[in-house]
Design a protein around this motif. Sequence first.
Motif, PDB file in Angstrom:
ATOM      1  N   ARG A 224       0.830  -1.207   0.000  1.00 41.44           N
ATOM      2  CA  ARG A 224       0.000   0.000   0.000  1.00 41.44           C
ATOM      3  C   ARG A 224       0.867   1.261   0.000  1.00 41.44           C
ATOM      4  NH1 ARG A 224      -4.293   1.787   4.749  1.00 41.44           N
ATOM      5  NH2 ARG A 224      -4.646   3.900   3.948  1.00 41.44           N
ATOM      6  N   GLU A 228       0.553   3.139  -3.499  1.00 42.71           N
ATOM      7  CA  GLU A 228      -0.495   4.144  -3.328  1.00 42.71           C
ATOM      8  C   GLU A 228      -0.002   5.415  -2.636  1.00 42.71           C
ATOM      9  OE1 GLU A 228      -3.999   2.483  -1.518  1.00 42.71           O
ATOM     10  OE2 GLU A 228      -3.805   0.596  -2.619  1.00 42.71           O
ATOM     11  N   SER A 229       0.819   5.281  -1.619  1.00 41.25           N
ATOM     12  CA  SER A 229       1.160   6.441  -0.791  1.00 41.25           C
ATOM     13  C   SER A 229       2.391   7.194  -1.281  1.00 41.25           C
ATOM     14  CB  SER A 229       1.374   6.000   0.665  1.00 41.25           C
ATOM     15  OG  SER A 229       0.187   5.418   1.174  1.00 41.25           O
ATOM     16  N   CYS A 477       0.225  -9.365  -2.584  1.00 35.31           N
ATOM     17  CA  CYS A 477      -0.594  -8.228  -3.013  1.00 35.31           C
ATOM     18  C   CYS A 477      -1.129  -8.387  -4.427  1.00 35.31           C
ATOM     19  CB  CYS A 477       0.228  -6.936  -2.940  1.00 35.31           C
ATOM     20  SG  CYS A 477       1.150  -6.738  -1.406  1.00 35.31           S
TER      21      CYS A 477
END
Length: 488
Positions: A224, A228-229, A477
């Motif tokens: 993540r 995403e970040s 993932c």
Amino acid sequence: MVVAVAAARRRRAWRWAMRAVASAVMWTAVLQLASITGLWRPRVFADCWGGSGSGAASAGLAALAGEDRVAARLSPPALVPRRVYRSNGYLLVTCNGGLNQMRAGICDMVTIARHMNLTLVLPELDKRSFWADPSDFGDIFDVNHFINSLRDELKIVKALPLKLQLKTRRRLYSMPPISWSNDTYYLKRVLPIARKHKVIHFNKTDARLANNGLPIHLQMLRCRVNFESLRFTPQIEALGRKLISTLQRSGQFVVLHLRYEMDMLSFSGCTHGCSDKETEELTRMRYAYPWWKEKEIDSGSKRLQGLCPLTPEEIALVLKALGFSKDTLIYIASGEIYGGERRLAALRAAYPNLVRKEKLLSPDELRPFQNHSTQMAALDYMVSIASNVFIPSYDGNMARVVEGHRRYSGFRKTILLDRTKLVELLDHFQGGSLSWVEFSAAVKEAHQNRMGQPTDRRAIPGRPKEEDYFYSNPQECLGSMGRLRDVS
């Protein structure tokens, strides 16, 4: 009497103004609520274009929908709920290495801080490596997005509270965590130290978390953060998108991560194809850096073991053997090639459509990024993710992290060169014991199952350095496709 009339008029005007303001506020609120729920659409198209059934009206509505999507993309996303927890202290981290080594380290540090319920201070980037890049975290990554996108997992702050800043100037507990450690190590060994000192500093971040054997929620958090970040700054994103669109206008394109830069050759000791003068220069550079422990290196032996990047001349033969035609558009993702255009001559002769960001962008566009190797690498990273095919000449940090990102993005084609096999085949071909047809067939056969297909990540208990790197194959993932075993 006149005064009384005037006063009455002022009161009526004031009441009228207040009603107008109240009506405007209420109407605005109604419109906003309706637009959020998707109930309101302006009727201007029906009035202007002769009814909702006309083609022009449909086009107008489509344009409006497009504008709505653009507005939604540009508007700030809703913040995820903040996780409320009692912090056990603060974690300071100093990353080491180039962009992608630091990127993976940051993902690990977020995961470790979350696991120990620590507050993470915005990571400090490496400014002392070979590249001496002065870039801070906020020069490369979108700070607010990084903090806000993870607020449901942990608290991230831009700096320590002033009181703790003063305390850490006098005394700061600093340590390098043991490499490839599991979750138990951090809870049993590191957390008590953090609780005792309130602030703990990790002075290295690379490979501080195991590839395998971690709880699934920690592995998912690593992904993540990575996918995403860690968003690049708007300036880098905009220029990266321009590069990508320029390349895509020409059709499909290949990214060749040509790791043939001076630092790579010097520190690896790989001097195959270099002149005696160049070999001496690379050796002097290696001895000039005291932190690089390996000084005496047998280049020939390393090459035969597949531990050297392929030369531009070797890459030209391999690409041709794999079937890439002469008109293939190839983007070179790298720093300055050692030997410059002279060393690229054979590759350019075989593939004239060879481009770099310096050719596709103007000097004015690149000027803000000059002398900032990590920001320039971020542009190459974006183009590498978007390419139709990605081919690294060496399995360094960028090659591995890009490979994992391309797996996450739908198992995009990534040709993972078997350098040990290729060196053997190249030597036989150039020595005359293999014909071109035999060489090409052997190269294709060696790589038919090395195209970034779904495969299990290799785990070797007790030998983490020999395992498949988590960030090159973040299997947990990737859904059910990521758990398909490659039976070759």
